[in-house]
Enzyme design. Structure first.
Site, PDB file in Angstrom:
ATOM      1  N   THR A 100      -8.643  -0.434   2.258  1.00  0.00           N
ATOM      2  CA  THR A 100      -9.107  -1.638   1.568  1.00  0.00           C
ATOM      3  C   THR A 100      -9.724  -2.554   2.609  1.00  0.00           C
ATOM      4  OG1 THR A 100      -7.353  -1.439  -0.089  1.00  0.00           O
ATOM      5  CG2 THR A 100      -8.453  -3.573   0.092  1.00  0.00           C
ATOM      6  N   LYS A 142     -11.806  -2.943  -5.630  1.00  0.00           N
ATOM      7  CA  LYS A 142     -10.438  -3.023  -5.083  1.00  0.00           C
ATOM      8  C   LYS A 142     -10.096  -4.443  -4.649  1.00  0.00           C
ATOM      9  CE  LYS A 142      -6.454  -1.609  -3.732  1.00  0.00           C
ATOM     10  NZ  LYS A 142      -6.228  -0.749  -2.565  1.00  0.00           N
ATOM     11  N   LYS A 174      -4.072  -9.802   4.170  1.00  0.00           N
ATOM     12  CA  LYS A 174      -5.390  -9.316   4.570  1.00  0.00           C
ATOM     13  C   LYS A 174      -6.315  -9.144   3.370  1.00  0.00           C
ATOM     14  CE  LYS A 174      -6.087  -5.109   4.826  1.00  0.00           C
ATOM     15  NZ  LYS A 174      -6.633  -4.031   3.951  1.00  0.00           N
TER      16      LYS A 174
END
Length: 375
Positions: free
Chosen positions: A193, A266, A330
């Protein structure tokens, strides 16, 4: 496709590597630091070893082992026979003008024996379908564009040329791929990701002839092991089709659009999921304040708009899924950065920013379920 390399053997990378090995592929897994063995996976900390396994014997890489324009892997005018019992990967067998015989009992799989760019490949051993015992795939002395030392025209590893990355962030992906010496014809499947901008930066740094598909996943270790991940693929349709058998072994594949589309999907999904978990933590505090038992509140949420968050944090899959607060932070940073300067909405993303603050207060290496457990 016969050989796959998985770069990054953390929890998800390891589960993906094992799943693909169980599905019948030869899998080499690389990790930056030593780790224990994985069933069916060749584990290494040496990127050169990964390169050797994926592209062994073919210095020119996929697509260069056979001369440009020679889809059959045999020059026009060369007589090539196929011995009884041999297997061919192409019903066409050879290029126009080439005389070819196919012996009784041979199996054909349809299509040209070796497609341009070598997507179809030629199997190791005598799957090349050219005379039994003929290691080069063509008669001795024939100039067929087969690289020196390549016993079957194209090594089994180069049939696949699939390299999967499952790493922490875009910088790690660029660093590892930059040191991997990828060969022309390889398809990189980026499953981390890292966001669409980072995906495009990775693509810009790849060698000529190396394709990229971004394919981050929804689901965690258990889903990877069971082959039930949700996979969001972005990239050229032909490139996605080439790696589709690999992705299908891991779960349900959705082609979201051009390169970067999977990574974009995502980021959106993770922003929603993490924010929902943070909201659920607040809701449970409210439940306690108004006298509603926690178990009853959780059951209400499971049937309501926060059902996925409730299932994720206190359901059967729960904390064992291990999506850490550090990774959640993150991913929320990716969402916040994506919006900066790109929307007329004032105030940015207040809910996502609040969720980011909640995650920042949690233990970085703990699963995000801790947000709810400690609420």
């Amino acid at each position: 496709m016969d050989h796959i390399a998985v770069l990054g053997l953390g929890r998800m990378g390891a589960a993906i590597a094992v799943r693909l090995a169980e599905a019948g592929w030869a899998v080499t897994g690389w990790n930056r630091t030593p780790r224990g063995p994985l069933p069916g996976v060749t584990v290494t900390t040496d990127l050169a070893a990964v390169e050797a396994r994926v592209g062994a014997g073919n210095e020119a890489g996929v697509g260069a082992a056979v001369k440009t324009g020679n889809e059959a892997g045999v020059e026009a005018g060369v007589e090539a026979g196929v011995g009884a019992g041999n297997e061919t990967r192409g019903g066409a067998g050879v290029e126009a003008g080439v005389e070819a015989g196919v012996g009784a009992g041979n199996e054909t799989r349809g299509g040209a024996a070796v497609e341009t760019g070598n997507e179809a490949g030629v199997g190791a051993g005598n799957e090349a379908g050219v005379g039994a015992g003929n290691e080069a795939g063509v008669g001795a002395g024939n100039e067929a564009g087969v690289g020196a030392g390549n016993e079957a025209g194209v090594e089994a590893g180069n049939q696949a040329g699939v390299v999967i990355t499952m790493l922490t962030d875009g910088a790690a992906v660029r660093d590892v791929l930059g040191r991997a010496r990828l060969r022309a014809g390889t398809v990189v499947v980026e499953m981390s990701t890292i966001g669409p901008d980072a995906v495009r930066a990775v693509a810009a740094g790849l060698p000529d002839g190396v394709a990229l598909v971004d394919a981050p996943v929804g689901g965690s270790v258990g889903a990877a092991a069971a082959g039930t991940l949700r996979i969001f693929a972005g990239g050229d349709a032909a490139d996605v089709a080439r790696v589709r058998p690999v992705l299908d072994a891991l779960g349900d594949v959705r082609h979201c659009g051009p390169l970067g589309s999977g990574a974009a999907a995502k980021v959106v999904l993770n922003a929603a999921m993490i924010s929902a978990v943070a909201a659920l933590a607040d809701v449970l505090v409210v439940a306690e304040a108004v006298g509603l038992p926690r178990a009853g509140a959780v059951e209400l949420m499971r049937a309501g708009p926060l059902g996925t968050a409730a299932e994720r944090t206190v359901g059967a899959g729960g904390p064992a899924a291990h999506f850490t607060n550090a990774l959640a932070a993150k991913d929320l940073d990716l969402a916040i950065a994506a919006v900066e300067g790109k929307t007329a909405r004032g105030g940015g993303l207040p809910v996502v920013a609040a969720a980011r603050a909640v995650v920042a207060r949690a233990v970085p290496d703990a699963d995000i379920a801790v947000l709810v457990r400690e609420a």
